[in-house]
Design an enzyme around this catalytic site. Structure first.
Site, PDB file in Angstrom:
ATOM      1  N   LYS A   1       0.844  -1.204   0.000  1.00  0.00           N
ATOM      2  CA  LYS A   1       0.000   0.000   0.000  1.00  0.00           C
ATOM      3  C   LYS A   1       0.874   1.246   0.000  1.00  0.00           C
ATOM      4  CE  LYS A   1       0.931   1.474   4.348  1.00  0.00           C
ATOM      5  NZ  LYS A   1       1.726   2.641   4.619  1.00  0.00           N
TER       6      LYS A   1
ATOM      7  N   LEU B   1       5.555   0.533   3.123  1.00  0.00           N
ATOM      8  CA  LEU B   1       4.619  -0.035   2.141  1.00  0.00           C
ATOM      9  C   LEU B   1       3.779  -1.166   2.742  1.00  0.00           C
ATOM     10  CD1 LEU B   1       7.136  -0.146  -0.845  1.00  0.00           C
ATOM     11  CD2 LEU B   1       5.335   1.543  -0.474  1.00  0.00           C
TER      12      LEU B   1
ATOM     13  N   ASP C   1      -2.132  -1.665  10.385  1.00  0.00           N
ATOM     14  CA  ASP C   1      -2.367  -1.638   8.928  1.00  0.00           C
ATOM     15  C   ASP C   1      -3.003  -2.927   8.409  1.00  0.00           C
ATOM     16  OD1 ASP C   1      -1.258   0.856   8.657  1.00  0.00           O
ATOM     17  OD2 ASP C   1       0.700   0.145   7.971  1.00  0.00           O
TER      18      ASP C   1
HETATM   19  O1  C5P Z   1       0.323  -1.115  14.819  1.00  0.00           O
HETATM   20  P1  C5P Z   1       1.748  -1.284  14.434  1.00  0.00           P
HETATM   21  O2  C5P Z   1       2.417  -2.423  15.153  1.00  0.00           O
HETATM   22  O3  C5P Z   1       1.947  -1.378  12.953  1.00  0.00           O
HETATM   23  O4  C5P Z   1       2.474   0.036  14.888  1.00  0.00           O
HETATM   24  C1  C5P Z   1       3.865   0.119  14.978  1.00  0.00           C
HETATM   25  C2  C5P Z   1       4.241   1.297  15.846  1.00  0.00           C
HETATM   26  O5  C5P Z   1       3.920   2.514  15.178  1.00  0.00           O
HETATM   27  C3  C5P Z   1       3.495   1.385  17.157  1.00  0.00           C
HETATM   28  O6  C5P Z   1       4.142   0.635  18.147  1.00  0.00           O
HETATM   29  C4  C5P Z   1       3.542   2.870  17.454  1.00  0.00           C
HETATM   30  O7  C5P Z   1       4.809   3.238  17.949  1.00  0.00           O
HETATM   31  C5  C5P Z   1       3.426   3.480  16.073  1.00  0.00           C
HETATM   32  N1  C5P Z   1       2.033   3.810  15.709  1.00  0.00           N
HETATM   33  C6  C5P Z   1       1.404   4.866  16.340  1.00  0.00           C
HETATM   34  N2  C5P Z   1       0.129   5.204  15.985  1.00  0.00           N
HETATM   35  C7  C5P Z   1      -0.516   4.506  15.009  1.00  0.00           C
HETATM   36  C8  C5P Z   1       0.105   3.431  14.358  1.00  0.00           C
HETATM   37  C9  C5P Z   1       1.396   3.121  14.729  1.00  0.00           C
HETATM   38  O8  C5P Z   1       1.985   5.527  17.224  1.00  0.00           O
HETATM   39  N3  C5P Z   1      -1.758   4.879  14.682  1.00  0.00           N
END
Ligand code: C5P
Length: 288
Positions: free
Chosen positions: A9, A97, A134
């Site tokens: 994406k 991505l 995501d």
């Molecule tokens: O949800 P995911 O594991 O992909 O997120 C990775 C990191 O990105 C989270 O631990 C956080 O530090 C940051 N993040 C965030 N706010 C979001 C998505 C991600 O702070 N909406």
């Protein structure tokens, strides 16, 4: 045996609205799937989860999101047998991505089919959201406004089919680092998601191109100025617009025609040390 694509994406817009109590950021982002995809082949086996990845250096154990997705769904649904997952990687890693999320989404869909679990899309998205913000988008695909921490989805009019050049500079960006840096120095400019969505509904690609915007771009670009260089280069080579995707560092360019996109990709390969991909926008899951 089941074979499923996990699509990459890009973020056409990415706004941060605030910090949440759970430590995540409240975001509003228009996400767009691409034809560029990893392929996952899932095969039943007696017990346990095994994984092969055709990219040396990429973890093929329980640290891999696809492995964790398979474990989660097996646990939730009481699947007693196992699965072997073979991943063919095409999406660059740590690139902005959602390559890891694409693989996790494909593992969830693959397990649902392989073991005929009959889980709804909504149920798969709920499981996916437990593993990464995501992943619900990666399950559904198309053109979507994602809010909350990225897991609340609203389908939008499909972005008109467009050719896309991706240029990933040889630097790694950690998503938590990008969000933390944003908090330290939040930029003043925010994307106009409402205007973007209106332009999208009119099928007005030119206006959408004017409205693409990502609040994490200045943050990551401050640490990696090569991003600004790539953006300018994309435009010089005929892109209708260019921007960093997600937390970066990949820069995408949108192109009205395939010839110009192919020439731009070729120029990037000649002139820079980027990993370069020529692809196009893709529709929601189950469509082209
Ligand atoms: O949800 P995911 O594991 O992909 O997120 C990775 C990191 O990105 C989270 O631990 C956080 O530090 C940051 N993040 C965030 N706010 C979001 C998505 C991600 O702070 N909406």
């Amino acid at each position: 045996m089941v074979t499923i694509l996990g699509r990459a994406k890009i973020n056409l817009t990415l706004d941060i609205l605030g910090l949440r109590d759970d430590g995540y950021h409240e975001i509003a982002t228009v996400m767009q799937s691409l034809a560029l995809a990893d392929t996952l082949t899932l095969t039943r086996q007696e017990e346990g989860i095994t994984l092969t990845v055709d990219l040396p250096g990429l973890e093929a154990d329980e640290r891999n999101l696809a492995h964790r997705a398979a474990a989660l769904i097996m646990n939730e649904c009481g699947v007693r047998n196992g699965v072997h997952i073979a991943i063919t990687k095409r999406i660059p890693v740590a690139a902005g991505l959602a390559g890891g999320s694409a693989d996790a989404a494909a593992a969830l869909r693959g397990m649902n089919e392989l073991y005929e679990l009959g889980l709804s899309d909504e149920c798969l998205c709920d499981l996916g959201a437990k593993l990464g913000s995501d992943i619900p988008f990666s399950l559904m695909g198309g053109t979507v406004l994602a809010t909350g921490r990225g897991e609340a989805l609203q389908s939008l009019t499909d972005f008109p089919q467009t050719f896309v050049v991706l240029a990933k500079p040889p630097v790694a960006v950690s998503t938590p680092w990008a969000y933390r840096s944003y908090d330290a120095h939040p930029p003043e400019y925010h994307p106009d998601n409402a205007a973007f969505i209106e332009a999208l509904a009119r099928g007005d690609r030119e206006s959408c191109a004017q409205l693409i915007s990502n609040v994490l771009e200045p943050v990551t670009e401050a640490a990696h100025p090569v991003i600004g260089d790539y953006r300018v280069r994309m435009l010089t080579h005929g892109a209708i617009c260019a921007m960093m995707s997600g937390s970066g560092p990949t820069v995408f360019g949108l192109f009205a025609d395939e010839r110009t996109a192919a020439d731009a990709a070729e120029a990037f390969r000649r002139e820079t040390d980027a990993a370069v991909y020529l692809t196009r926008t893709a529709g929601r899951y189950g469509q082209q």
